[in-house]
Scaffold this motif. Structure first.
Motif, PDB file in Angstrom:
ATOM      1  N   ASN A   8       1.163  15.393   9.600  1.00  0.00           N
ATOM      2  CA  ASN A   8       1.765  16.494   8.843  1.00  0.00           C
ATOM      3  C   ASN A   8       1.082  16.703   7.490  1.00  0.00           C
ATOM      4  OD1 ASN A   8       3.730  16.883  10.876  1.00  0.00           O
ATOM      5  ND2 ASN A   8       5.003  15.269  10.000  1.00  0.00           N
ATOM      6  N   MET A   9      -0.084  16.079   7.315  1.00  0.00           N
ATOM      7  CA  MET A   9      -0.733  16.112   6.004  1.00  0.00           C
ATOM      8  C   MET A   9      -1.973  16.999   5.970  1.00  0.00           C
ATOM      9  SD  MET A   9       1.322  14.057   4.450  1.00  0.00           S
ATOM     10  CE  MET A   9       0.516  13.658   2.912  1.00  0.00           C
ATOM     11  N   GLY A  10      -2.340  17.608   7.086  1.00  0.00           N
ATOM     12  CA  GLY A  10      -3.519  18.461   7.093  1.00  0.00           C
ATOM     13  C   GLY A  10      -4.239  18.414   8.419  1.00  0.00           C
ATOM     14  N   THR A  11      -5.421  18.997   8.453  1.00  0.00           N
ATOM     15  CA  THR A  11      -6.259  19.005   9.645  1.00  0.00           C
ATOM     16  C   THR A  11      -7.215  17.819   9.589  1.00  0.00           C
ATOM     17  OG1 THR A  11      -6.174  21.421   9.680  1.00  0.00           O
ATOM     18  CG2 THR A  11      -7.885  20.356  11.004  1.00  0.00           C
ATOM     19  N   PRO A  12      -7.381  17.079  10.715  1.00  0.00           N
ATOM     20  CA  PRO A  12      -8.305  15.940  10.701  1.00  0.00           C
ATOM     21  C   PRO A  12      -9.676  16.323  10.155  1.00  0.00           C
ATOM     22  CG  PRO A  12      -7.049  15.934  12.732  1.00  0.00           C
ATOM     23  CD  PRO A  12      -6.694  17.208  12.009  1.00  0.00           C
ATOM     24  N   GLY A  13     -10.171  15.523   9.230  1.00  0.00           N
ATOM     25  CA  GLY A  13     -11.474  15.760   8.631  1.00  0.00           C
ATOM     26  C   GLY A  13     -11.458  16.653   7.416  1.00  0.00           C
ATOM     27  N   SER A  14     -10.332  17.311   7.159  1.00  0.00           N
ATOM     28  CA  SER A  14     -10.254  18.214   6.008  1.00  0.00           C
ATOM     29  C   SER A  14     -10.085  17.422   4.716  1.00  0.00           C
ATOM     30  CB  SER A  14      -9.081  19.182   6.174  1.00  0.00           C
ATOM     31  OG  SER A  14      -7.843  18.469   6.160  1.00  0.00           O
ATOM     32  N   ALA A  15     -10.244  18.123   3.580  1.00  0.00           N
ATOM     33  CA  ALA A  15     -10.088  17.471   2.277  1.00  0.00           C
ATOM     34  C   ALA A  15      -8.669  16.944   2.098  1.00  0.00           C
ATOM     35  CB  ALA A  15     -10.439  18.454   1.162  1.00  0.00           C
ATOM     36  N   GLU A  16      -7.685  17.705   2.578  1.00  0.00           N
ATOM     37  CA  GLU A  16      -6.291  17.252   2.465  1.00  0.00           C
ATOM     38  C   GLU A  16      -6.063  15.978   3.272  1.00  0.00           C
ATOM     39  OE1 GLU A  16      -7.238  20.239   3.427  1.00  0.00           O
ATOM     40  OE2 GLU A  16      -6.661  21.543   1.739  1.00  0.00           O
ATOM     41  N   TRP A  17      -6.655  15.933   4.458  1.00  0.00           N
ATOM     42  CA  TRP A  17      -6.518  14.759   5.331  1.00  0.00           C
ATOM     43  C   TRP A  17      -7.145  13.526   4.664  1.00  0.00           C
ATOM     44  CZ3 TRP A  17      -4.440  14.516  10.388  1.00  0.00           C
ATOM     45  CH2 TRP A  17      -4.665  13.328  11.081  1.00  0.00           C
ATOM     46  N   VAL A  18      -8.332  13.691   4.117  1.00  0.00           N
ATOM     47  CA  VAL A  18      -9.028  12.580   3.464  1.00  0.00           C
ATOM     48  C   VAL A  18      -8.231  12.086   2.257  1.00  0.00           C
ATOM     49  CG1 VAL A  18     -11.100  11.914   2.193  1.00  0.00           C
ATOM     50  CG2 VAL A  18     -11.294  13.306   4.265  1.00  0.00           C
ATOM     51  N   THR A  19      -7.686  13.014   1.489  1.00  0.00           N
ATOM     52  CA  THR A  19      -6.876  12.623   0.328  1.00  0.00           C
ATOM     53  C   THR A  19      -5.655  11.821   0.761  1.00  0.00           C
ATOM     54  OG1 THR A  19      -7.569  14.563  -0.946  1.00  0.00           O
ATOM     55  CG2 THR A  19      -5.520  13.500  -1.607  1.00  0.00           C
ATOM     56  N   ALA A  20      -4.980  12.294   1.803  1.00  0.00           N
ATOM     57  CA  ALA A  20      -3.808  11.576   2.294  1.00  0.00           C
ATOM     58  C   ALA A  20      -4.182  10.191   2.812  1.00  0.00           C
ATOM     59  CB  ALA A  20      -3.125  12.389   3.394  1.00  0.00           C
ATOM     60  N   ALA A  21      -5.337  10.086   3.488  1.00  0.00           N
ATOM     61  CA  ALA A  21      -5.788   8.780   3.993  1.00  0.00           C
ATOM     62  C   ALA A  21      -6.079   7.827   2.846  1.00  0.00           C
ATOM     63  CB  ALA A  21      -7.023   8.956   4.871  1.00  0.00           C
ATOM     64  N   MET A  22      -6.657   8.344   1.774  1.00  0.00           N
ATOM     65  CA  MET A  22      -6.925   7.505   0.602  1.00  0.00           C
ATOM     66  C   MET A  22      -5.628   6.966   0.010  1.00  0.00           C
ATOM     67  SD  MET A  22      -9.874   9.958  -1.077  1.00  0.00           S
ATOM     68  CE  MET A  22      -9.972   9.073  -2.639  1.00  0.00           C
ATOM     69  N   TRP A  23      -4.632   7.830  -0.133  1.00  0.00           N
ATOM     70  CA  TRP A  23      -3.344   7.373  -0.660  1.00  0.00           C
ATOM     71  C   TRP A  23      -2.663   6.404   0.304  1.00  0.00           C
ATOM     72  CZ3 TRP A  23      -1.910   7.429  -5.416  1.00  0.00           C
ATOM     73  CH2 TRP A  23      -2.328   8.433  -6.282  1.00  0.00           C
ATOM     74  N   LEU A  24      -2.816   6.643   1.601  1.00  0.00           N
ATOM     75  CA  LEU A  24      -2.238   5.728   2.589  1.00  0.00           C
ATOM     76  C   LEU A  24      -2.861   4.337   2.449  1.00  0.00           C
ATOM     77  CD1 LEU A  24      -0.371   5.412   5.092  1.00  0.00           C
ATOM     78  CD2 LEU A  24      -2.360   5.987   6.498  1.00  0.00           C
ATOM     79  N   ALA A  25      -4.163   4.283   2.244  1.00  0.00           N
ATOM     80  CA  ALA A  25      -4.833   3.001   2.044  1.00  0.00           C
ATOM     81  C   ALA A  25      -4.338   2.318   0.774  1.00  0.00           C
ATOM     82  CB  ALA A  25      -6.346   3.214   1.986  1.00  0.00           C
ATOM     83  N   ILE A  26      -4.187   3.092  -0.287  1.00  0.00           N
ATOM     84  CA  ILE A  26      -3.734   2.516  -1.559  1.00  0.00           C
ATOM     85  C   ILE A  26      -2.312   1.990  -1.442  1.00  0.00           C
ATOM     86  CG2 ILE A  26      -3.163   3.080  -3.959  1.00  0.00           C
ATOM     87  CD1 ILE A  26      -5.530   5.103  -3.841  1.00  0.00           C
ATOM     88  N   TYR A  27      -1.422   2.790  -0.868  1.00  0.00           N
ATOM     89  CA  TYR A  27      -0.018   2.365  -0.755  1.00  0.00           C
ATOM     90  C   TYR A  27       0.131   1.149   0.158  1.00  0.00           C
ATOM     91  CZ  TYR A  27       1.819   6.462  -3.214  1.00  0.00           C
ATOM     92  OH  TYR A  27       2.129   7.396  -4.163  1.00  0.00           O
ATOM     93  N   SER A  28      -0.525   1.187   1.320  1.00  0.00           N
ATOM     94  CA  SER A  28      -0.400   0.045   2.235  1.00  0.00           C
ATOM     95  C   SER A  28      -1.014  -1.201   1.612  1.00  0.00           C
ATOM     96  CB  SER A  28      -1.074   0.359   3.578  1.00  0.00           C
ATOM     97  OG  SER A  28      -2.445   0.678   3.412  1.00  0.00           O
ATOM     98  N   GLY A  29      -2.096  -1.032   0.833  1.00  0.00           N
ATOM     99  CA  GLY A  29      -2.690  -2.164   0.143  1.00  0.00           C
ATOM    100  C   GLY A  29      -1.784  -2.727  -0.930  1.00  0.00           C
ATOM    101  N   LEU A  30      -1.141  -1.864  -1.688  1.00  0.00           N
ATOM    102  CA  LEU A  30      -0.219  -2.335  -2.731  1.00  0.00           C
ATOM    103  C   LEU A  30       0.968  -3.074  -2.122  1.00  0.00           C
ATOM    104  CD1 LEU A  30      -0.201   0.719  -5.182  1.00  0.00           C
ATOM    105  CD2 LEU A  30      -1.272  -1.519  -5.532  1.00  0.00           C
ATOM    106  N   ILE A  31       1.445  -2.598  -0.978  1.00  0.00           N
ATOM    107  CA  ILE A  31       2.550  -3.289  -0.304  1.00  0.00           C
ATOM    108  C   ILE A  31       2.116  -4.695   0.098  1.00  0.00           C
ATOM    109  CG2 ILE A  31       3.956  -3.318   1.802  1.00  0.00           C
ATOM    110  CD1 ILE A  31       4.026  -0.235   1.607  1.00  0.00           C
TER     111      ILE A  31
END
Length: 561
Positions: free
Chosen positions: A90-113
């Motif tokens: 629900n965060m964008g189209t695969p490969g798009s800038a929105e998708w990449v941004t969401a993936a970056m935040w997902l990595a950061i949040y899961s890492g912080l957890i």
């Protein structure tokens, strides 16, 4: 305070020339496999191919520097890639800038957890994802990964939808050269990898098949004929980037997914780390590994990539080739860096059918349908958990977190159900070994007719206390004058358990029945003492051991009928 507590890599042994050579050989062997796998798993996550290489470089170094398993190869993996793809629907189209941004935040949040769990010594929380739930999810995820890669492997443009399949079938009947070539490359790569896996598992088959695929693509003009390839990749090393701002609702949507990614990916890494520690005879600290994996994920996010984890296959290769320390991961990252600087042009020619084979063949190892039969024989409840997780994961595609949540919740419900049905028995003294045993099972008389002796093999907490109370009340009769609870099997007690004992004491006291305890463990006794129960019942009503119970009632043994 020792610096090694905060910088665990300071505990590494001083490298010798021989050890450095062994690590370099192992690291470059793993790196040559890591490069095509990183590109493949990036596409699986819906990310640009180069982000897989970014995730395989600095983050993998941070993971080994701050982790506890020196040979655990961190980087892009199939399962975490699939979880990333499912989490960002629900965060964008695969490969798009929105998708990449969401993936970056997902990595950061899961890492912080993960970092927080490790820093607060809460690594055991990862065990909350039970083995049956994890097996059900992994089997379903493996099927999803394979099915998602079959179109690329077979040359079906766009996927498995009916119009695309009909278009592919029509092209095949018309002997479309590109379709036939893609089929040949994909099927050939698949058979090639399977053959090496069976007969020459020590060889870097992934490297060979990718080099062969690039060569075929170049010689046949595969790109010019419309064949699907990786495409142009930006050359050069990754740089630190700050992810773009998301809305509050988008951040809120990512947090549950980040928790799932953190738990499942660490469970996967934990399995690899345990295997490595057993084979090398080394100690392994799950909390320190959580810190390392968490920092690696955060780094991956700030380098423009997606969540990573520990790879079982690359870790096993690392050990097999002869790595001795975490330096091997640094050399593997160096191999990735060299590829980014000098070989992106060659990687651009790699057919996507080869990448599909590179993904599918390792994932076949995740399929283990026999585990359902094993669970069914040993524990039907666990088999139910695995089955429900498996089915829910499949039907919830692409929102795979529902599969994990269903397995987690069902496992918790089954655990509570089991705890609410503890093993409680009336005991009698076995004449041969002078040990208290189940009266019904061993056909034993009461120690004395007027004495009810009960044992519970469980913690006395809110789920089990009502069961013990009901058992005692159900087994009282007109002749009962004493109730002795053998507490040797009680290793914990909570407020509900203490309250139940207090109410039971008053109930029995009104009927002139004495309540006595035996073999109370220290931690349970201390809680009873703090709650004032030992004062209420009187210390003389508590036996230190089961042997004291026998000695106390021994003079009356002749009266037992």
């Amino acid at each position: 305070m020792s610096l090694a507590r905060y910088f665990p890599f300071l505990r590494w042994a001083r490298p010798t020339p021989r050890a450095m050579f062994a690590d370099a050989r192992a690291g470059f062997s793993v790196g040559l496999v890591l490069v095509p796998q990183a590109v493949a798993y990036a596409t699986l996550a819906g990310m640009p191919p180069e982000t897989g290489l970014y995730a395989a470089m600095i983050p993998s170094i941070i993971g080994v520097l701050w982790g506890s398993s020196s040979l655990l190869a961190a980087g892009p993996v199939a399962l975490t890639g699939l979880l990333t793809f499912g989490s960002l629907q629900n965060m964008g189209t695969p490969g798009s800038a929105e998708w990449v941004t969401a993936a970056m935040w997902l990595a950061i949040y899961s890492g912080l957890i993960q970092f927080a769990l490790g820093a607060f010594k809460l690594g055991a929380i990862a065990n909350f994802v039970s083995f049956p739930a994890l097996k059900g999810f992994i089997n379903a995820a493996a099927l999803i990964i394979i099915s998602s890669q079959l179109p690329a492997l077979l040359g079906i443009e766009g996927g498995w939808s009916l119009p695309h399949v009909q278009q592919w079938a029509s092209s095949l009947l018309m002997l479309d050269l590109t379709t036939i070539t893609t089929l040949a490359i994909g099927a050939g790569s698949f058979v090639f990898l399977l053959g090496f896996k069976k007969w020459m598992p020590q060889q870097p088959a992934v490297l060979y098949v990718c080099l062969l695929g690039i060569l075929i693509s170049y010689l046949t003009g595969f790109v010019g004929e419309g064949g699907a390839v990786v495409g142009a990749l930006p050359s050069g090393l990754p740089s630190l980037v700050m992810p773009q701002v998301l809305t509050f609702d988008q951040h809120r949507m990512l947090l549950p997914a980040a928790l799932i990614v953190a738990l499942v990916s660490f469970t996967e890494a934990m399995s690899s780390a345990r295997t490595l520690s057993r084979k090398r005879g080394e100690r392994w600290d799950e909390n320190q590994e959580l810190i390392g994996q968490g920092l690696a994920k955060v780094a991956s996010g700030f380098f423009g990539a997606f969540p990573i984890s520990g790879s079982f296959s690359r870790s096993a290769l690392n050990l097999y080739v002869g790595a001795t320390s975490g330096w091997s991961s640094i050399y593997a990252a160096l191999c990735v860096a060299i590829s980014l600087m000098f070989f992106t042009g060659q990687l651009a020619l790699l057919p996507k059918a080869v990448l599909a084979a590179v993904i599918i063949v390792p994932v076949l190892n995740l399929l283990d349908f026999g585990v359902f039969l094993k669970l069914g024989k040993s524990s039907p409840e666990d088999a139910l958990t695995a089955g429900v997780t498996f089915v829910t994961t499949l039907i919830s595609v692409p929102h795979l977190h529902w599969g994990v949540l269903s397995g987690f919740l069902l496992a918790m419900l089954i655990s509570v159900y089991r705890r609410s049905r503890p093993r409680i028995m009336e005991v009698g003294l076995h004449a041969e070994d002078r040990v208290f045993r189940d009266r019904q099972r061993c056909d034993l008389p009461r120690l004395q007719r007027q004495v009810l002796m009960v044992r519970i093999d469980s913690a006395l907490i809110y789920t089990t206390a009502p069961a013990l109370e009901s058992f005692v009340l159900d087994h009282l009769d007109a002749e009962t004058r004493e109730v002795v609870i053998l507490c040797g099997g009680i290793n914990d007690i909570d407020a509900t358990g203490i309250e139940m004992l207090t109410e039971l004491y008053h109930y029995l006291d009104k009927r002139q029945i004495r309540l006595r305890l035996a073999s109370v463990k220290l931690q349970v006794w201390q809680r009873l003492e703090r709650a004032g129960f030992t004062t209420l019942i009187g210390s003389k009503q508590c036996f230190l051991t089961d042997a004291d119970v026998i000695r106390s009632y021994a003079p009356a043994l002749a009266q037992v009928s």
